[in-house]
Design an enzyme around this catalytic site. Structure first.
Site, PDB file in Angstrom:
ATOM      1  CD  GLU A 284      -3.252  -1.204   1.695  1.00  0.00           C
ATOM      2  OE1 GLU A 284      -3.722  -0.108   2.004  1.00  0.00           O
ATOM      3  OE2 GLU A 284      -3.803  -2.291   1.943  1.00  0.00           O
TER       4      GLU A 284
HETATM    5  C1  FAD Z   1       2.810  -9.701   0.511  1.00  0.00           C
HETATM    6  C2  FAD Z   1       2.373  -8.638  -0.450  1.00  0.00           C
HETATM    7  C3  FAD Z   1       1.014  -8.358  -0.582  1.00  0.00           C
HETATM    8  C4  FAD Z   1       0.577  -7.398  -1.511  1.00  0.00           C
HETATM    9  N1  FAD Z   1      -0.766  -7.195  -1.715  1.00  0.00           N
HETATM   10  C5  FAD Z   1      -1.178  -6.410  -2.745  1.00  0.00           C
HETATM   11  C6  FAD Z   1      -2.564  -6.348  -3.110  1.00  0.00           C
HETATM   12  O1  FAD Z   1      -3.440  -6.952  -2.475  1.00  0.00           O
HETATM   13  N2  FAD Z   1      -2.906  -5.597  -4.192  1.00  0.00           N
HETATM   14  C7  FAD Z   1      -1.998  -4.914  -4.918  1.00  0.00           C
HETATM   15  O2  FAD Z   1      -2.386  -4.259  -5.882  1.00  0.00           O
HETATM   16  N3  FAD Z   1      -0.669  -4.955  -4.600  1.00  0.00           N
HETATM   17  C8  FAD Z   1      -0.251  -5.689  -3.537  1.00  0.00           C
HETATM   18  N4  FAD Z   1       1.093  -5.756  -3.219  1.00  0.00           N
HETATM   19  C9  FAD Z   1       2.058  -5.039  -4.030  1.00  0.00           C
HETATM   20  C10 FAD Z   1       2.725  -3.866  -3.305  1.00  0.00           C
HETATM   21  O3  FAD Z   1       1.808  -2.830  -3.119  1.00  0.00           O
HETATM   22  C11 FAD Z   1       3.963  -3.455  -4.132  1.00  0.00           C
HETATM   23  O4  FAD Z   1       4.923  -4.493  -3.963  1.00  0.00           O
HETATM   24  C12 FAD Z   1       4.532  -2.120  -3.680  1.00  0.00           C
HETATM   25  O5  FAD Z   1       3.669  -1.074  -4.036  1.00  0.00           O
HETATM   26  C13 FAD Z   1       5.919  -1.859  -4.312  1.00  0.00           C
HETATM   27  O6  FAD Z   1       5.903  -2.081  -5.674  1.00  0.00           O
HETATM   28  P1  FAD Z   1       7.055  -2.981  -6.344  1.00  0.00           P
HETATM   29  O7  FAD Z   1       7.110  -4.257  -5.594  1.00  0.00           O
HETATM   30  O8  FAD Z   1       6.815  -3.048  -7.797  1.00  0.00           O
HETATM   31  O9  FAD Z   1       8.402  -2.199  -6.057  1.00  0.00           O
HETATM   32  P2  FAD Z   1       9.041  -1.057  -6.970  1.00  0.00           P
HETATM   33  O10 FAD Z   1       8.006  -0.051  -7.326  1.00  0.00           O
HETATM   34  O11 FAD Z   1       9.813  -1.714  -8.059  1.00  0.00           O
HETATM   35  O12 FAD Z   1      10.057  -0.399  -5.955  1.00  0.00           O
HETATM   36  C14 FAD Z   1      11.347  -0.940  -5.654  1.00  0.00           C
HETATM   37  C15 FAD Z   1      12.065   0.030  -4.722  1.00  0.00           C
HETATM   38  O13 FAD Z   1      12.235   1.304  -5.365  1.00  0.00           O
HETATM   39  C16 FAD Z   1      11.653   2.327  -4.580  1.00  0.00           C
HETATM   40  N5  FAD Z   1      11.097   3.364  -5.446  1.00  0.00           N
HETATM   41  C17 FAD Z   1      10.277   3.173  -6.519  1.00  0.00           C
HETATM   42  N6  FAD Z   1       9.966   4.361  -7.063  1.00  0.00           N
HETATM   43  C18 FAD Z   1      10.557   5.323  -6.297  1.00  0.00           C
HETATM   44  C19 FAD Z   1      10.613   6.755  -6.330  1.00  0.00           C
HETATM   45  N7  FAD Z   1       9.931   7.459  -7.234  1.00  0.00           N
HETATM   46  N8  FAD Z   1      11.359   7.376  -5.403  1.00  0.00           N
HETATM   47  C20 FAD Z   1      12.017   6.679  -4.456  1.00  0.00           C
HETATM   48  N9  FAD Z   1      12.019   5.338  -4.370  1.00  0.00           N
HETATM   49  C21 FAD Z   1      11.285   4.678  -5.267  1.00  0.00           C
HETATM   50  C22 FAD Z   1      10.579   1.622  -3.751  1.00  0.00           C
HETATM   51  O14 FAD Z   1      10.247   2.373  -2.601  1.00  0.00           O
HETATM   52  C23 FAD Z   1      11.261   0.297  -3.437  1.00  0.00           C
HETATM   53  O15 FAD Z   1      12.140   0.475  -2.366  1.00  0.00           O
HETATM   54  C24 FAD Z   1       1.547  -6.668  -2.254  1.00  0.00           C
HETATM   55  C25 FAD Z   1       2.899  -6.941  -2.094  1.00  0.00           C
HETATM   56  C26 FAD Z   1       3.322  -7.919  -1.229  1.00  0.00           C
HETATM   57  C27 FAD Z   1       4.803  -8.211  -1.111  1.00  0.00           C
END
Ligand code: FAD
Length: 380
Positions: free
Chosen positions: A363
């Site tokens: 989230e």
């Molecule tokens: C157990 C689990 C349950 C989940 N449940 C749901 C769900 O029910 N529904 C749903 O839709 N999603 C869900 N998610 C997804 C979750 O919301 C995403 O994993 C999260 O938003 C991060 O996205 P990403 O994994 O693609 O990381 P990325 O966006 O690839 O980020 C990787 C890193 O880069 C950083 N980063 C990215 N962009 C920036 C920026 N502009 N400035 C600074 N830092 C940045 C991030 O903070 C992170 O540290 C879930 C994830 C997990 C692990």
């Protein structure tokens, strides 16, 4: 200022505390170990009204305020954060989103059974290439007569295999970027809708996280939420409230670990005295207690602002950012206070430490919360 809870808020807090102790605690270690979805516990939470807490009674919910909701989230999370994330998704993301933005037919058909806990919901925004950058939706929904045809993949979906109803964010008009995004209600079993394998996770292992695959899934037009192009706003507004629930989850994980560490420090002896009598341990407890109280105030303030109809984007983001850091710091120290016992499953704190990490990721990661907070304060 009034820092007192109402009678009703205290009663629901007590009910959640009792339920967590008597019905979540037994078996929590085994469910974590086996990655077992807490089916019986979810059914009971539905009966107790925990799955539609903030939904009005007219639509099958408990009609409670956000403060009551965060009190329940804290109590459940102290014991079983896998159960509390299920509660959080169903309440904040699915039921709240449908009550606020769905039409009457959608509320009658989907919201009522969801809020009653008869069926379970999932919120599907993330994709392999769209996590923090939720505008980059690759899943498409193309109009075809009375239907939209959905194609694409969603990642990391909580309640992925256990849900019955999925709120799915898609791109309809790529040339309009985020203003071309739509949200749909998709039912399990619609032809072309497949559930991918379960993720093998570090924490919240009882909750089932899956990828979802959409192959020409035909969804009736009446299942679109809001006007054409409303989907991104729908997702952002819904997630802003969802953050308060996750902040409360983080607070619960932290306070659960703190309570265990404090109790342990009063019985474990070293050098002829209980370890709480060593200042190094007592000071850890002092820091934990202070940080948890600060997190609790941020969480309750955000919930209160939501209940007052005020803007809670800033307070919700601050609550999640801070409470999730406190959850990490506190659970690490709780393991330390338990010494070797902290490193094994029977004492619960190692699980709480693993569970804490997710609160900094889903989230909106902590980095994304800082973007939300800095934008809001710079606009003031
Ligand atoms: C157990 C689990 C349950 C989940 N449940 C749901 C769900 O029910 N529904 C749903 O839709 N999603 C869900 N998610 C997804 C979750 O919301 C995403 O994993 C999260 O938003 C991060 O996205 P990403 O994994 O693609 O990381 P990325 O966006 O690839 O980020 C990787 C890193 O880069 C950083 N980063 C990215 N962009 C920036 C920026 N502009 N400035 C600074 N830092 C940045 C991030 O903070 C992170 O540290 C879930 C994830 C997990 C692990």
């Amino acid at each position: 200022m009034d820092f007192k809870f109402t009678e009703e808020q205290l009663l629901i807090q007590e009910a959640a505390r009792d339920f967590a102790k008597t019905e979540l605690l037994p078996g929590v270690i085994e469910r974590d170990e086996k990655q077992e979805f807490p089916k019986a516990q979810v059914k009971r939470m539905g009966e107790l009204g925990f799955l539609g807490m903030m939904t009005s009674e007219q639509y099958g919910g408990s009609g409670m305020d956000t403060v009551s909701y965060v009190l329940v989230m804290e109590e459940l999370s102290k014991v079983d954060a896998s159960c509390s994330v299920i509660v959080s998704v169903n309440n904040s993301l699915v039921c709240w989103g449908l009550e606020k933005f769905g039409n009457e037919e959608q509320k009658q058909k989907y919201l009522i059974p969801l809020a009653k806990g008869e069926i379970l919901g999932a919120f599907c925004l993330s994709e392999p290439e769209a996590g923090s950058d939720a505008t980059s939706q690759k899943t498409t929904a193309i109009e075809d007569g009375d239907h939209y045809i959905i194609n694409g993949t969603k990642n990391w979906i909580t309640n992925g295999a256990s849900a019955d109803v999925y709120l799915v964010i898609t791109q309809t008009h790529p040339e309009l970027k985020h203003k071309g995004i739509n949200a749909f209600i998709v039912e399990k079993g619609m032809p072309g809708f497949e559930i991918g394998p379960k993720e093998h996770k570090l924490g919240i292992r009882g909750s089932d996280t899956h990828s979802l695959i959409f192959n020409d899934v035909r969804v009736p037009k009446e299942n679109r939420i809001g006007e054409d192009g409303f989907g991104f706003k729908f997702a952002m507004k819904t997630l802003a409230g969802g953050r308060i629930g996750i902040a409360a989850q983080a607070l619960g994980i932290a306070s659960g670990a703190y309570e265990l560490a404090k109790a342990y420090s009063k019985v474990r002896k070293s050098f002829g005295t209980e370890i709480c009598n060593h200042q190094a341990i007592a000071f850890k407890l002092a820091d934990m207690h202070t940080q948890i109280e600060a997190a609790r105030h941020l969480v309750l303030k955000a919930a209160w602002e939501k209940d007052q109809g005020q803007n809670y984007d800033l307070s919700g983001a601050m609550a999640k950012l801070y409470a999730s850091q406190v959850a990490m710091d506190t659970t690490i120290e709780a393991v330390q206070i338990h010494g070797g016992n902290g490193y094994v499953k029977e004492y619960h704190v190692e699980r709480l430490m693993r569970d804490a990490k997710i609160t900094q990721i889903y989230e909106g990661t902590s980095e994304i919360q800082k973007i939300v907070i800095s934008r809001a304060i710079l606009e003031q």
